[in-house]
Motif scaffolding. Structure first.
Motif, PDB file in Angstrom:
ATOM      1  N   ASN A   1     -20.106  -4.101  -2.595  1.00  0.00           N
ATOM      2  CA  ASN A   1     -19.242  -4.986  -3.377  1.00  0.00           C
ATOM      3  C   ASN A   1     -18.310  -4.274  -4.351  1.00  0.00           C
ATOM      4  OD1 ASN A   1     -19.869  -7.422  -2.226  1.00  0.00           O
ATOM      5  ND2 ASN A   1     -21.687  -7.700  -3.523  1.00  0.00           N
ATOM      6  N   GLN A   2     -17.916  -3.062  -4.012  1.00  0.00           N
ATOM      7  CA  GLN A   2     -16.920  -2.361  -4.814  1.00  0.00           C
ATOM      8  C   GLN A   2     -15.549  -2.983  -4.535  1.00  0.00           C
ATOM      9  OE1 GLN A   2     -16.954   0.357  -7.074  1.00  0.00           O
ATOM     10  NE2 GLN A   2     -14.772  -0.124  -7.211  1.00  0.00           N
ATOM     11  N   THR A   3     -14.852  -3.378  -5.605  1.00  0.00           N
ATOM     12  CA  THR A   3     -13.507  -3.932  -5.436  1.00  0.00           C
ATOM     13  C   THR A   3     -12.556  -2.820  -5.012  1.00  0.00           C
ATOM     14  OG1 THR A   3     -14.055  -5.319  -7.312  1.00  0.00           O
ATOM     15  CG2 THR A   3     -11.769  -5.383  -6.547  1.00  0.00           C
ATOM     16  N   MET A   4     -11.813  -3.066  -3.937  1.00  0.00           N
ATOM     17  CA  MET A   4     -10.947  -1.990  -3.433  1.00  0.00           C
ATOM     18  C   MET A   4      -9.620  -2.545  -2.930  1.00  0.00           C
ATOM     19  SD  MET A   4     -13.580   0.568  -1.453  1.00  0.00           S
ATOM     20  CE  MET A   4     -14.487  -0.614  -0.479  1.00  0.00           C
ATOM     21  N   LEU A   5      -8.586  -1.753  -3.148  1.00  0.00           N
ATOM     22  CA  LEU A   5      -7.270  -2.049  -2.588  1.00  0.00           C
ATOM     23  C   LEU A   5      -6.869  -0.822  -1.779  1.00  0.00           C
ATOM     24  CD1 LEU A   5      -4.789  -3.896  -2.411  1.00  0.00           C
ATOM     25  CD2 LEU A   5      -3.957  -2.885  -4.531  1.00  0.00           C
ATOM     26  N   ILE A   6      -6.676  -1.021  -0.483  1.00  0.00           N
ATOM     27  CA  ILE A   6      -6.524   0.119   0.422  1.00  0.00           C
ATOM     28  C   ILE A   6      -5.184   0.059   1.138  1.00  0.00           C
ATOM     29  CG2 ILE A   6      -7.550   1.358   2.367  1.00  0.00           C
ATOM     30  CD1 ILE A   6     -10.165  -0.186   1.768  1.00  0.00           C
ATOM     31  N   VAL A   7      -4.388   1.074   0.951  1.00  0.00           N
ATOM     32  CA  VAL A   7      -3.183   1.221   1.768  1.00  0.00           C
ATOM     33  C   VAL A   7      -3.576   2.067   2.964  1.00  0.00           C
ATOM     34  CG1 VAL A   7      -0.923   2.321   1.932  1.00  0.00           C
ATOM     35  CG2 VAL A   7      -1.530   1.022  -0.108  1.00  0.00           C
ATOM     36  N   THR A   8      -3.382   1.535   4.165  1.00  0.00           N
ATOM     37  CA  THR A   8      -3.855   2.286   5.324  1.00  0.00           C
ATOM     38  C   THR A   8      -3.009   2.021   6.559  1.00  0.00           C
ATOM     39  OG1 THR A   8      -5.776   2.782   6.695  1.00  0.00           O
ATOM     40  CG2 THR A   8      -5.518   0.502   5.996  1.00  0.00           C
ATOM     41  N   HIS A   9      -3.046   2.990   7.462  1.00  0.00           N
ATOM     42  CA  HIS A   9      -2.424   2.800   8.777  1.00  0.00           C
ATOM     43  C   HIS A   9      -3.484   2.573   9.844  1.00  0.00           C
ATOM     44  CE1 HIS A   9       1.619   3.507   7.491  1.00  0.00           C
ATOM     45  NE2 HIS A   9       1.297   4.656   6.927  1.00  0.00           N
ATOM     46  N   GLU A  10      -4.749   2.595   9.422  1.00  0.00           N
ATOM     47  CA  GLU A  10      -5.841   2.366  10.367  1.00  0.00           C
ATOM     48  C   GLU A  10      -6.049   0.864  10.496  1.00  0.00           C
ATOM     49  OE1 GLU A  10      -7.700   4.785  11.898  1.00  0.00           O
ATOM     50  OE2 GLU A  10      -6.686   6.474  10.924  1.00  0.00           O
ATOM     51  N   ILE A  11      -5.352   0.259  11.454  1.00  0.00           N
ATOM     52  CA  ILE A  11      -5.346  -1.204  11.535  1.00  0.00           C
ATOM     53  C   ILE A  11      -6.728  -1.766  11.861  1.00  0.00           C
ATOM     54  CG2 ILE A  11      -4.344  -3.193  12.723  1.00  0.00           C
ATOM     55  CD1 ILE A  11      -2.384  -1.720  10.940  1.00  0.00           C
ATOM     56  N   ASN A  12      -7.403  -1.119  12.785  1.00  0.00           N
ATOM     57  CA  ASN A  12      -8.727  -1.631  13.157  1.00  0.00           C
ATOM     58  C   ASN A  12      -9.701  -1.551  11.993  1.00  0.00           C
ATOM     59  OD1 ASN A  12      -8.545  -2.633  15.755  1.00  0.00           O
ATOM     60  ND2 ASN A  12      -8.520  -0.545  16.606  1.00  0.00           N
ATOM     61  N   PHE A  13      -9.582  -0.453  11.270  1.00  0.00           N
ATOM     62  CA  PHE A  13     -10.431  -0.288  10.091  1.00  0.00           C
ATOM     63  C   PHE A  13     -10.132  -1.387   9.077  1.00  0.00           C
ATOM     64  CE2 PHE A  13     -10.647   1.489   5.751  1.00  0.00           C
ATOM     65  CZ  PHE A  13     -12.020   1.587   5.660  1.00  0.00           C
TER      66      PHE A  13
END
Lengths: 244, 226
Positions: A189-201
């Protein structure tokens, strides 16, 4: 919760972020996808105050900030309560793995050395790098460095952890160990904001996904919905292009 | 005329005695100049208003004018203007002041270049965990920059040692002055100056030795193995 309201940021005449608003509940994982140059990284950097947005409001928990009236102590408060994980890791090259993690505790949070070390060792166990504690960053693989970097941010117990393309600089075979760790954090439950190119992830790990293009959030919704059935045409085009 | 080795052997102890003046002057100038350059480099790098502009002119002046002219201007020109004031500045002190100021300009540039060579991600990472600019500078950036700057800093240190040979011109009695005196007394200039060169070479070789030691030590601080 973390709330961004009407954030704007320009570099000279180039408007990089135009009127972005975003709410993130505690415990949520939100991913931002989109083409390069969309302003994704800049948005994260504005939240962490590595860039100062031109206008808008931010709220982290009960702490409200009007960006135009932001003081140095506001910036310090924000940085101490948000964690950042960079694409290029940026571990402190003159510190060992253990020191990289204790540095923030000792210098910023004024935790006693012994206590900081105890906490850091626990953290290293969590990121599975206990045996590397006395190594310097130069002797670690990219994946290991990124896991230390995550530990360095995480140990300060940030209200939100920001990831700026955490796996983009990694060799393909090292991507997974970092994604596995992020997923483990999501489970805690760690709040996270992720910029990513790993679409499946993004689809697997996030509660919500935002598609960003040309400085605005064009589509936002539950991860599976946005990625499997995008409503906006540009989102469709972006996701289609990735399939080929 | 053949080389008189006996003369050289007799002169070396005298030179070594006066080398203490050279060493004292060098060490103080290195210490003062380096401390000052540290301050200048940080001010210029952080673009502190006003001071930044001032030090840019300062660096341009001290790097761009001959040390001998600076020494003369200061000792024979500026100091006499203030001679009525309480302060009485000896030629040694005047030499120390000018050597420190001039060398600090070179060393500040070495340090500034070294600080700029550290990836900006190091500063960003430090700030992102809540360190202040000053904390990040002293705990993360400078320790790495010093390692980069060590070779050029030591070049400056060695230059300071060599430049002390100019200060006899304002009346500091050091090795050059002694060599001139002893050389003149027996028309043995070649032997006298060979002595000077050997002693200088000895001192600067010692610096080279320290440089290697320090580079290895600083390398260990970022995990290099040798």
């Amino acid at each position: 919760m973390i709330r961004l309201k009407n954030i704007y940021k320009a570099f000279g005449s180039l408007e990089v972020i135009k009127d972005i608003s975003l709410d993130i509940n505690y415990g949520d994982v939100v991913s931002i996808i989109g083409p390069s140059g969309a302003g994704k990284s800049t948005l994260l950097r504005c939240i962490n105050c590595l860039e100062i947005a031109d206008q808008g409001e931010m709220q982290i928990g009960d702490y409200h900030i009007n960006i135009n009236k932001m003081t140095k102590s506001d910036i310090q408060w924000i940085r101490r309560n948000t964690g950042m994980v960079f694409q290029g890791f940026y571990l402190f090259n003159n510190k060992t793995v253990l020191q990289n993690i204790t540095e923030g505790l000792i210098v910023v949070k004024k935790v006693k050395k012994n206590e900081a070390k105890k906490k850091a060792l626990k953290m290293l166990e969590q990121v599975d790098l206990l045996e590397k504690k006395d190594c310097y960053p130069s002797s670690l693989s990219g994946g290991q460095q990124q896991r230390v970097a995550i530990g360095r941010a995480l140990i300060l117990e940030p209200k939100i952890l920001l990831f700026d393309e955490p796996t983009s600089a990694l060799d393909p075979e090292l991507v997974n160990e970092v994604l596995v760790l992020i997923k483990k954090l999501a489970g805690q439950n760690q709040t996270m904001l992720i910029v990513t190119h790993e679409i499946n992830f993004a689809k697997n790990v996030s509660d919500r996904v935002c598609f960003m293009d040309q400085g605005t959030i064009i589509e936002e919704g539950p991860a599976i919905e946005v990625i499997n059935n995008p409503k906006n045409k540009r989102t469709q085009q972006f996701l289609d292009a990735l399939k080929h | 005329m053949s080389l008189d080795f006996k003369f050289i052997v007799r002169l070396i102890p005298i030179m070594l005695k006066y080398s203490t003046v050279t060493i004292k002057l060098s060490l103080f100038a290195i210490l003062l100049g380096f401390t000052l350059s540290f301050f200048i480099a940080i001010v210029v790098y952080a673009k502190v208003p006003v001071l930044n502009k001032f030090f840019k002119v300062y660096i341009s002046f001290f790097r761009g004018t001959p040390l001998m002219a600076q020494l003369f201007c200061f000792y024979f020109g500026i100091l006499p203007m203030f001679s009525r004031l309480v302060l009485k500045v000896s030629s040694f002190q005047a030499a120390l002041i000018i050597l420190s100021l001039a060398s600090s300009a070179y060393m500040a540039e070495s340090l500034r270049a070294a600080i700029s060579s550290i990836h900006k991600g190091q500063m960003e990472a430090a700030q992102s965990i809540g360190m202040t600019y000053v904390q990040a500078m002293f705990r993360i950036i400078l320790p790495q920059a010093i390692k980069v700057a060590t070779p050029t800093l030591f070049s400056s240190f060695i230059n300071i040692i060599k430049d002390t040979s100019l200060v006899f011109a304002i009346g500091v009695k050091e090795m050059m002055a002694t060599a001139q005196l002893e050389g003149a007394s027996g028309y043995r200039y070649l032997e006298a100056y060979i002595c000077v060169l050997l002693v200088y070479w000895g001192i600067t070789s010692l610096m080279g030795f320290f440089q290697r030691k320090i580079e290895i030590r600083l390398g260990q601080l970022v995990g290099e193995t040798n």
